[in-house]
Design a protein around this motif. Structure first.
Motif, short mmCIF file in Angstrom:
data_model
loop_
_atom_site.label_atom_id
_atom_site.label_comp_id
_atom_site.label_asym_id
_atom_site.label_seq_id
_atom_site.Cartn_x
_atom_site.Cartn_y
_atom_site.Cartn_z
N VAL A 35 0.84 -1.19 0.00
CA VAL A 35 0.00 0.00 0.00
C VAL A 35 0.88 1.25 0.00
CG1 VAL A 35 -1.84 1.26 1.16
CG2 VAL A 35 -1.76 -1.24 1.31
N TYR A 43 -0.23 -5.65 5.85
CA TYR A 43 0.07 -4.51 5.00
C TYR A 43 1.56 -4.20 4.98
CZ TYR A 43 -4.89 -3.92 6.04
OH TYR A 43 -6.23 -4.16 6.22
N LEU A 50 -9.76 -1.50 2.00
CA LEU A 50 -8.68 -2.38 1.52
C LEU A 50 -9.12 -3.83 1.43
CD1 LEU A 50 -5.67 -0.86 3.50
CD2 LEU A 50 -6.04 -0.73 1.02
#
Length: 302
Positions: free
Chosen positions: A6, A29, A252
């Motif tokens: 990300v 992430y 997400l």
């Protein structure tokens, strides 16, 4: 679960701090930061989003982009917002298309609806504010009415994001978040704006009688009319850091949206933005409600 790569643009502002405090350490992430200035604690791709060639390499290998970078002064003149907010947003979309990045979370703003607040405040901040909507709630389908050039650029951003989401190629999923009042950790509570004004006053006293120029510092005394006005507004518009981080995670994790608009605000009883759409589509379940607070944190008044 596979790790999501990300990219976050403009990660070191108030909204970005929610990522640093609540999402950065999560194993699912891998964050990369793009900012126009460096940071002593975080590795940063330093570039201005108005410079396409400078930002383009940061998008390679990313699965999603959280685009927070902008000139965010609600009273800014057009010349101040056109490059970061208009050209910059286009550059982000173009870089995503060129790099094949599928998901964009675009930081829009409550200011795209700013004239509603201007027309109805301060009564709008009351939980029982009477209106034909009973209670007064703006939805994702309500006509935007920005209150300045900043808000207008966010309306532009929402619409150019919609254009790109409907095209073949990347991004394939776009979430426009109309973000309300996210604050830094120190002021992340419904009394935050009011207490920040008190702190400014204490920092700018100009004589031994404790008199200061409020017009220059944006400061006031605790218990004053200005203090209470700040409390009332933030109790309606507060977005806690953990609720904002939760909203980002909802986006997400989602795989159903092509393009959609959501209000990013906590579950405040006095809010004037509807969150039912975010609940139904994304599974957004805010943990915080400003009406549960009747005073600032104890350490703020010591």
């Amino acid at each position: 679960m596979a790790t999501q790569n990300v990219l976050v643009t403009g990660p070191y502002g108030e909204a970005g701090e929610a990522i640093l405090n609540h999402l950065l350490d999560k194993e699912q992430y891998e964050f990369t930061f793009l900012n126009r200035s460096d940071h002593p604690d975080y590795e940063t791709h330093v570039a201005d989003i108005a410079d396409y060639e400078a930002i383009r390499p940061a998008f390679d290998g990313q699965d999603a982009v959280i685009h927070l970078a902008a000139q965010s002064d609600a009273g800014a003149e057009f010349e101040e917002v056109v490059e970061p907010n208009v050209i910059g947003t286009y550059n982000v979309l173009k870089a995503m298309e060129d790099a094949g990045v599928e998901t964009l979370i675009f930081a829009s703003s409550q200011r795209v609806m700013g004239l509603y607040e201007e027309d109805h405040a301060p009564d709008l901040y009351e939980e029982d504010y009477p209106s034909e909507f009973d209670p007064f709630r703006l939805t994702h389908e309500t006509l935007p009415k920005p209150d300045g050039y900043y808000g207008a650029t966010k309306v532009f951003g929402e619409n150019i994001c919609r254009v790109h989401a409907r095209r073949d190629g990347a991004p394939e999923q776009v979430y426009s978040l109309r973000i309300s009042s996210v604050r830094t950790e120190e002021y992340d509570h419904p009394y935050g704006d009011a207490e920040r004004g008190v702190d400014r006053g204490e920092e700018h006293k100009v004589d031994e009688d404790e008199v200061w120029d409020q017009s220059q510092t944006g400061s006031w005394e605790r218990g004053s009319e200005e203090y209470q006005e700040m409390v009332d507004r933030l109790k309606a518009s507060w977005t806690s850091q953990r609720d904002f981080a939760h909203m980002l995670e909802c986006c997400l994790k989602d795989d159903s949206v092509t393009y959609d608009t959501f209000y990013a605000v906590s579950g405040n009883a006095a809010r004037w933005f509807g969150i039912e759409h975010a609940k139904g589509v994304l599974g957004y379940e805010p943990q915080d409600d400003a009406s549960e607070w009747d005073s600032p944190p104890a350490d703020a008044t010591e």
